[in-house]
Write a protein that holds these residues in place. Structure first.
Motif, short mmCIF file in Angstrom:
data_model
loop_
_atom_site.label_atom_id
_atom_site.label_comp_id
_atom_site.label_asym_id
_atom_site.label_seq_id
_atom_site.Cartn_x
_atom_site.Cartn_y
_atom_site.Cartn_z
N SER B 55 0.78 -1.28 0.04
CA SER B 55 -0.15 -0.13 0.08
C SER B 55 0.92 1.33 -0.10
CB SER B 55 -0.95 0.09 1.22
OG SER B 55 -0.16 0.04 2.43
N GLU B 56 1.94 1.23 0.49
CA GLU B 56 2.88 2.25 0.68
C GLU B 56 4.62 1.81 0.34
OE1 GLU B 56 2.16 5.68 3.23
OE2 GLU B 56 4.01 5.19 3.96
N SER B 65 1.86 6.00 -2.68
CA SER B 65 0.43 5.30 -2.04
C SER B 65 -0.17 4.44 -3.03
CB SER B 65 -0.09 6.67 -1.30
OG SER B 65 0.58 7.07 -0.51
#
Lengths: 113, 118
Positions: B55-56, B65
């Motif tokens: 996710s990041e 992101s």
């Protein structure tokens, strides 16, 4: 290690002519991809060569063609030039097929008058 | 049909501020999302990349992101500097079934011109 080199850097041609652009990939890289960059369309994929074989092709007319030599150097040819072919033509090389990290050259600026 | 939509087209940020560039895609077959930075007269250079199972991802002042459910991903540049002024491209990769095993194709967004002012 030398980066991707492209020749010539600048080119002016007239409509109807043909042009050949050259790309030397990073030593050891076997894949060369070509892109056309214009302000309106951005970066558009032309084709990819790997081990002298065209592996992948974008949506460009048959006037755009290319080839790759046994030393991985690649050439791109555009026949019967049109005004709309004016663009920055970028070459990118990678170790493997396009899925792996690509390194771009500085491009050839083609102007068609 | 634009497969990767990038916004904004241009961005002006004060030095020290946060630059945010957004990209959205439709095709769930995309499996790798790189960002490229291009300075005038140069070819694009890979800046940072992410896969959809993460996710990041952060590298120095640059963070990606990724929101898989929303099919969106963004680039954040923290503490933006005048030297960051460049055009940034997001891209997405998918396997090209027409070309056989191991063949992929990168689709690029149209780019964001970032200007960081002192």
């Amino acid at each position: 290690k030398a980066g991707v080199t492209q020749t010539p850097r600048y080119l002016i041609k007239t409509r109807g002519q043909q042009v050949t652009l050259s790309c030397s990939p990073i030593s050891g890289h076997r894949s060369v991809s070509w892109y056309q960059q214009t302000p309106g369309q951005g970066l558009q994929f032309l084709f990819e060569y790997f081990s002298e074989t065209q592996r992948n092709k974008g949506n460009f007319p048959g006037r755009f063609s290319g080839r790759q030599f046994s030393n991985s150097r690649s050439e791109m040819n555009v026949s019967t030039l049109e005004l709309g072919d004016s663009a920055l033509y970028l070459c990118a090389s990678s170790l493997g097929l396009q899925g792996s990290e690509q390194y771009f050259g500085p491009g050839t600026r083609l102007t068609v008058t | 049909q634009q497969q990767v939509k990038q916004s904004p087209q241009s961005l002006i940020v004060q030095k020290g501020g946060i630059s945010i560039i957004n990209c959205a895609y439709e095709n769930t077959a995309f499996d790798y999302f790189p960002w490229y930075q291009q300075f005038p007269g140069k070819g694009p250079a890979l800046l940072i990349a992410i896969r959809p199972d993460v996710s990041e991802k952060k590298e120095g002042r640059f963070t990606i992101s990724f929101n898989k459910s929303a099919k969106q991903f963004s680039l954040h540049i923290m503490d933006s500097q005048p030297g960051d002024s460049a055009t940034y491209f997001c891209a997405a990769r998918k396997r090209d079934e027409r070309s056989g095993a191991g063949s992929y194709q990168l689709t690029f967004g149209k780019g964001t011109k970032l200007s960081v002012i002192p």
